[in-house]
Write a protein that holds these residues in place. Structure first.
Motif, PDB file in Angstrom:
ATOM      1  N   VAL A 272       3.023   6.519  -5.576  1.00 27.76           N
ATOM      2  CA  VAL A 272       2.718   6.813  -6.972  1.00 27.76           C
ATOM      3  C   VAL A 272       1.351   7.476  -7.106  1.00 27.76           C
ATOM      4  O   VAL A 272       1.146   8.359  -7.952  1.00 27.76           O
ATOM      5  N   GLY A 273       0.404   7.085  -6.252  1.00 31.47           N
ATOM      6  CA  GLY A 273      -0.965   7.560  -6.382  1.00 31.47           C
ATOM      7  C   GLY A 273      -1.156   9.032  -6.066  1.00 31.47           C
ATOM      8  O   GLY A 273      -1.963   9.715  -6.715  1.00 31.47           O
ATOM      9  N   VAL A 274      -0.428   9.566  -5.099  1.00 28.04           N
ATOM     10  CA  VAL A 274      -0.618  10.965  -4.691  1.00 28.04           C
ATOM     11  C   VAL A 274      -0.359  11.931  -5.850  1.00 28.04           C
ATOM     12  O   VAL A 274      -1.224  12.742  -6.187  1.00 28.04           O
ATOM     13  N   PRO A 275       0.816  11.907  -6.490  1.00 27.91           N
ATOM     14  CA  PRO A 275       1.025  12.843  -7.600  1.00 27.91           C
ATOM     15  C   PRO A 275       0.092  12.613  -8.782  1.00 27.91           C
ATOM     16  O   PRO A 275      -0.313  13.573  -9.452  1.00 27.91           O
ATOM     17  N   LEU A 276      -0.267  11.359  -9.058  1.00 24.71           N
ATOM     18  CA  LEU A 276      -1.170  11.082 -10.174  1.00 24.71           C
ATOM     19  C   LEU A 276      -2.545  11.698  -9.930  1.00 24.71           C
ATOM     20  O   LEU A 276      -3.107  12.352 -10.817  1.00 24.71           O
ATOM     21  N   LEU A 277      -3.075  11.516  -8.743  1.00 23.51           N
ATOM     22  CA  LEU A 277      -4.414  12.020  -8.451  1.00 23.51           C
ATOM     23  C   LEU A 277      -4.456  13.542  -8.442  1.00 23.51           C
ATOM     24  O   LEU A 277      -5.420  14.152  -8.927  1.00 23.51           O
ATOM     25  N   PHE A 278      -3.432  14.178  -7.905  1.00 28.24           N
ATOM     26  CA  PHE A 278      -3.388  15.639  -7.922  1.00 28.24           C
ATOM     27  C   PHE A 278      -3.301  16.166  -9.349  1.00 28.24           C
ATOM     28  O   PHE A 278      -3.976  17.144  -9.698  1.00 28.24           O
TER      29      PHE A 278
ATOM     30  N   TRP B 101       0.826  -1.209   0.000  1.00 27.17           N
ATOM     31  CA  TRP B 101       0.000   0.000   0.000  1.00 27.17           C
ATOM     32  C   TRP B 101       0.856   1.254   0.000  1.00 27.17           C
ATOM     33  O   TRP B 101       0.513   2.250  -0.641  1.00 27.17           O
ATOM     34  N   VAL B 102       1.969   1.225   0.726  1.00 32.26           N
ATOM     35  CA  VAL B 102       2.881   2.377   0.730  1.00 32.26           C
ATOM     36  C   VAL B 102       3.380   2.645  -0.693  1.00 32.26           C
ATOM     37  O   VAL B 102       3.412   3.798  -1.155  1.00 32.26           O
ATOM     38  N   ALA B 103       3.769   1.586  -1.402  1.00 32.37           N
ATOM     39  CA  ALA B 103       4.240   1.728  -2.782  1.00 32.37           C
ATOM     40  C   ALA B 103       3.141   2.283  -3.679  1.00 32.37           C
ATOM     41  O   ALA B 103       3.407   3.082  -4.594  1.00 32.37           O
ATOM     42  N   VAL B 104       1.899   1.881  -3.433  1.00 37.17           N
ATOM     43  CA  VAL B 104       0.761   2.404  -4.202  1.00 37.17           C
ATOM     44  C   VAL B 104       0.566   3.885  -3.922  1.00 37.17           C
ATOM     45  O   VAL B 104       0.362   4.696  -4.831  1.00 37.17           O
TER      46      VAL B 104
ATOM     47  N   ALA C 277      -2.256  10.714   0.539  1.00 42.85           N
ATOM     48  CA  ALA C 277      -1.118  11.192   1.325  1.00 42.85           C
ATOM     49  C   ALA C 277      -1.267  10.755   2.782  1.00 42.85           C
ATOM     50  O   ALA C 277      -0.297  10.321   3.430  1.00 42.85           O
ATOM     51  N   PHE C 278      -2.493  10.859   3.298  1.00 44.53           N
ATOM     52  CA  PHE C 278      -2.748  10.420   4.662  1.00 44.53           C
ATOM     53  C   PHE C 278      -2.615   8.912   4.778  1.00 44.53           C
ATOM     54  O   PHE C 278      -2.081   8.396   5.763  1.00 44.53           O
ATOM     55  N   TYR C 279      -3.103   8.202   3.757  1.00 41.93           N
ATOM     56  CA  TYR C 279      -2.984   6.742   3.743  1.00 41.93           C
ATOM     57  C   TYR C 279      -1.521   6.309   3.865  1.00 41.93           C
ATOM     58  O   TYR C 279      -1.221   5.288   4.494  1.00 41.93           O
ATOM     59  N   GLY C 280      -0.614   7.065   3.219  1.00 40.31           N
ATOM     60  CA  GLY C 280       0.790   6.689   3.257  1.00 40.31           C
ATOM     61  C   GLY C 280       1.312   6.589   4.682  1.00 40.31           C
ATOM     62  O   GLY C 280       2.024   5.645   5.030  1.00 40.31           O
TER      63      GLY C 280
END
Length: 222
Positions: free
Chosen positions: A175-181, A169-172, A193-196
Motif C-alpha cells: 500500500v505504501g509504494v503507490p501512496l508515497l509516489f 511489513w509486506v502488507a504495509v 519498493a525495495f523494502y517489499g
C-alpha cells in the motif's frame, strides 16, 4: 550547528523533482535497522530511531517548511510510534543477549494472536481513516491509516520476536509504494519498493532460523 542546518536544507533535484537528503538518509537508516533486525542484532533499534527522527521532519512537510507541502499524518505519526516502540524493543532485545549478540529467537505467533493482528490491522485502519481525514492527511486517507496501523503491529511483532511481523511489513509496503509516489515522496517510495523484497527475505530467514532452533529447544525441554 552548520552541519545540522545543511542536513535540514540539503536537497537533491532529479528530473525536476526535489528530494530532501533527510528523506534519503532517514530511509537508509531504516534499511540498516531492518538489516539488523533480520540478523537479530540489538543495534537495529537505536539505528532505526535516528531514521525515524529524520523522517518525522520530512512527512510533516508544511510544519517544517519543506519543498513538498503534502502532509502524510499516518507516516509522520508512525515515526513517533516507532521511536516509542523501539525503546521497548531495544530493552526487550538486550535483556538476555547471547554470546554472538543475537538477542532473540524467532517464534511463530499463535493462531489467536494472528487473528488479533489481522483484526487490529483492519479495525485500526477503519478507526483512523476519518481521524486522519479530519486532520487533513493526503488522499486516499485509508492508505495512510493502513500504513500507520500496520507499522504499529509490525514493530511490536518484531519486538516480541514473531516471524509473522515480516508479512505485516509486506502488507504495509504494498500500500505504501503507490501512496508515497502519488504524494511526491519518491525516495521513500523507491525505498518501500525495495523494502517489499527485503521483508520477504527477512521472513524466510527468520522462518529458517525457527526451524533450526525449535527442535533444539524441544530436545532441551524433553
Amino acid at each position: 550547528m552548520s552541519l545540522i542546518h545543511w542536513l535540514f536544507d540539503a536537497q537533491l533535484v532529479i528530473g525536476g523533482q526535489t528530494i530532501l537528503w533527510r528523506e534519503v538518509l532517514g530511509n537508509l537508516f531504516g534499511l540498516l535497522s531492518a538489516l539488523g533486525g533480520m540478523r537479530r542484532k540489538a543495534w537495529a533499534w537505536p539505528v532505526g530511531i535516528v531514521g525515524n527522527a529524520l523522517l518525522l521532519t520530512v512527512f510533516l512537510g508544511v510544519a517544517f517548511g519543506t519543498p513538498n507541502p503534502v502532509n502524510l499524518l499516518g507516516q509522520a505519526g508512525r515515526q513517533v510510534m516507532f521511536i516509542v516502540v523501539s525503546v521497548y524493543g531495544w530493552w526487550r532485545w538486550t535483556r538476555r543477549p547471547d554470546q554472538e549478540g543475537a538477542v532473540i529467537e524467532p517464534q511463530w505467533a499463535s493462531w489467536r494472536t494472528r487473528a488479533l493482528l489481522v483484526a487490529g490491522l483492519i479495525g485500526g485502519t477503519l478507526l483512523l481513516t476519518p481521524l486522519f481525514r479530519a486532520l487533513g492527511s493526503y488522499e486516499p486517507v485509508w492508505s495512510d491509516a493502513w500504513i500507520f496501523t500496520g507499522s504499529v503491529l509490525a514493530t511490536y511483532g518484531m519486538a516480541k520476536g514473531w516471524v509473522e511481523f515480516w508479512l505485516i511489513w509486506v502488507a504495509v509496503d504494498v500500500v505504501g509504494v503507490p501512496l508515497l509516489f502519488s504524494a511526491g515522496y519518491y525516495a521513500s517510495g523507491l525505498m518501500y519498493a525495495f523494502y517489499g523484497v527485503f521483508t520477504l527475505t527477512g521472513f524466510f530467514v527468520w522462518k529458517r532460523r525457527n526451524a533450526v532452533v525449535r527442535p533444539n529447544l524441544e530436545t532441551v525441554g524433553a
